[in-house]
Scaffold this motif. Sequence first.
Motif, short mmCIF file in Angstrom:
data_model
loop_
_atom_site.label_atom_id
_atom_site.label_comp_id
_atom_site.label_asym_id
_atom_site.label_seq_id
_atom_site.Cartn_x
_atom_site.Cartn_y
_atom_site.Cartn_z
N LEU A 15 0.82 -1.21 0.00
CA LEU A 15 0.00 0.00 0.00
C LEU A 15 0.86 1.26 0.00
O LEU A 15 0.48 2.27 -0.59
N GLY A 16 2.01 1.21 0.66
CA GLY A 16 2.88 2.37 0.68
C GLY A 16 3.37 2.75 -0.70
O GLY A 16 3.38 3.92 -1.07
N LYS A 17 3.78 1.75 -1.47
CA LYS A 17 4.23 2.02 -2.84
C LYS A 17 3.10 2.60 -3.67
O LYS A 17 3.29 3.56 -4.43
N ASN A 18 1.91 2.03 -3.55
CA ASN A 18 0.77 2.54 -4.31
C ASN A 18 0.49 3.99 -3.95
O ASN A 18 0.28 4.84 -4.83
N ALA A 19 0.53 4.30 -2.65
CA ALA A 19 0.27 5.67 -2.21
C ALA A 19 1.34 6.62 -2.74
O ALA A 19 1.03 7.74 -3.18
N VAL A 20 2.59 6.18 -2.69
CA VAL A 20 3.70 7.00 -3.20
C VAL A 20 3.49 7.36 -4.66
O VAL A 20 3.66 8.52 -5.07
N LEU A 21 3.11 6.38 -5.47
CA LEU A 21 2.93 6.63 -6.90
C LEU A 21 1.73 7.52 -7.17
O LEU A 21 1.75 8.35 -8.09
N LYS A 22 0.68 7.38 -6.38
CA LYS A 22 -0.49 8.25 -6.55
C LYS A 22 -0.17 9.69 -6.13
O LYS A 22 -0.59 10.64 -6.79
N ILE A 228 -5.57 7.89 0.01
CA ILE A 228 -4.47 8.61 0.67
C ILE A 228 -4.14 9.89 -0.08
O ILE A 228 -3.96 10.97 0.51
N ALA A 229 -4.06 9.79 -1.41
CA ALA A 229 -3.77 10.99 -2.21
C ALA A 229 -4.85 12.04 -2.01
O ALA A 229 -4.57 13.25 -1.94
N ALA A 230 -6.10 11.60 -1.90
CA ALA A 230 -7.20 12.55 -1.68
C ALA A 230 -7.11 13.18 -0.30
O ALA A 230 -7.29 14.40 -0.14
N LEU A 231 -6.80 12.37 0.70
CA LEU A 231 -6.74 12.88 2.08
C LEU A 231 -5.59 13.86 2.27
O LEU A 231 -5.65 14.73 3.15
N LEU A 232 -4.53 13.73 1.48
CA LEU A 232 -3.40 14.64 1.57
C LEU A 232 -3.47 15.77 0.54
O LEU A 232 -2.51 16.51 0.37
N SER A 233 -4.60 15.89 -0.13
CA SER A 233 -4.76 16.98 -1.09
C SER A 233 -5.23 18.24 -0.37
O SER A 233 -5.78 18.18 0.74
N ASP A 234 -5.02 19.38 -1.00
CA ASP A 234 -5.46 20.64 -0.40
C ASP A 234 -6.98 20.72 -0.30
O ASP A 234 -7.51 21.50 0.49
N ASN A 235 -7.67 19.90 -1.08
CA ASN A 235 -9.13 19.91 -1.04
C ASN A 235 -9.68 19.49 0.32
O ASN A 235 -10.82 19.83 0.66
N LEU A 236 -8.90 18.72 1.08
CA LEU A 236 -9.36 18.25 2.39
C LEU A 236 -8.52 18.85 3.52
O LEU A 236 -8.38 18.27 4.59
N GLY A 237 -8.00 20.05 3.28
CA GLY A 237 -7.15 20.70 4.26
C GLY A 237 -7.86 21.06 5.56
O GLY A 237 -7.21 21.26 6.59
N TRP A 238 -9.18 21.16 5.54
CA TRP A 238 -9.92 21.54 6.74
C TRP A 238 -10.33 20.32 7.55
O TRP A 238 -10.85 20.44 8.67
N MET A 239 -10.13 19.11 7.02
CA MET A 239 -10.41 17.89 7.79
C MET A 239 -9.33 17.70 8.83
O MET A 239 -8.14 17.80 8.54
N ASN A 240 -9.72 17.41 10.06
CA ASN A 240 -8.74 17.29 11.13
C ASN A 240 -9.26 16.36 12.21
O ASN A 240 -10.45 16.35 12.52
#
Length: 252
Positions: A15-22, A228-240
Motif C-alpha cells: 500500500l505504501g508504494k501505491n500511495a507513493v505513486l499516486k 491517501i492521495a485525496a486525504l493529503l490533497s489541499d481539497n481536504l485541508g480543513w479535515m482534522n
Amino acid sequence: MTERIALVTGGSRGLGKNAVLKLAAAGTGIILTYNSSEQEAQDVVREIEAKGVKGAALQLNVGDITSFDNFTRDVQKTLRTVWQRDAFDYLLNNAGTGLYAPYAETTVAQFDEAMNIHFKGPFFLTQSLLPVMNDGGRILNVSSGLARFTQPGSSAYAAMKGAMEVLTRYQAKELGARGISVNIIAPGAIETDFGGGRVRDNAQLNQLLASQTALGRVGLPDDIGDAIAALLSDNLGWMNAQRIEVSGGMFL
C-alpha cells in the motif's frame, strides 16, 4: 505553487508504494523509506521520477527508536540536496507488519514487536520529525478496520492501531497551533502481500471477506492509494482529527 514533499514510511512495497505513486502523479515530491530492500526502493524512486517529480529513498526500521535522530538528520540532508529545501509538508506513517496470533498464545516478544512498529515507532518518529516539517503541513496515520470490528488472531495488532487512533486526536489538538492537521485512515481487507498475502492468495478467506463487505469485494491497492492521495490533497485541508475507514463497508 512550491512543490509539496511527502515523507512516506514503508513506501517501497504494498500500500505504501501505491500511495507513493499516486501522490507523485499528483505532483508531490517523495521521500520514501524501506526496511531491507534498497534495490526495490530505488526502483520505486525511478517510477516516481518518471512522473515528473523528485524522489529519494532512505533506510529506516520504524521499530528501532534509537535510530530516529540519525534518520531525521538524513531527511534534512536529503531535503537540502534534492530539493534545496529545509522542510517537508506531508508525513504518512504507513510502515508496518502483520501479526496473527490468538490472544491466549500471544507472546511478550510478539506484543513488544507490534508495539514498537505500530505505536511506539510512529509516536516518537513523528515527534523527531516535527522540526523538519512545515507549519500548515499534514500528518496521516494508518489504522485498520480491525480497530472497529474484531477478527480472532489480531488482538495485539488491533490494539496498537486503536492506540494510534487516540494518538491522532491528541496530535491534532497539540499541533494545531502550527496549522498541522492530523488524520488517520483505516483500510479494510486489501489484496496485497501484507501478512504473507493472506487476503490476496487465500481464495476462501477472500470470498468470506467479500461476502461481508457492502460493495461485494475486498479492496485493491488502488482503492487505498487513491484515498491517501485525496486525504493529503489541499481539497481536504480543513479535515482534522478524523478516522476515515476505507473498507468498502465491511461488517456493517
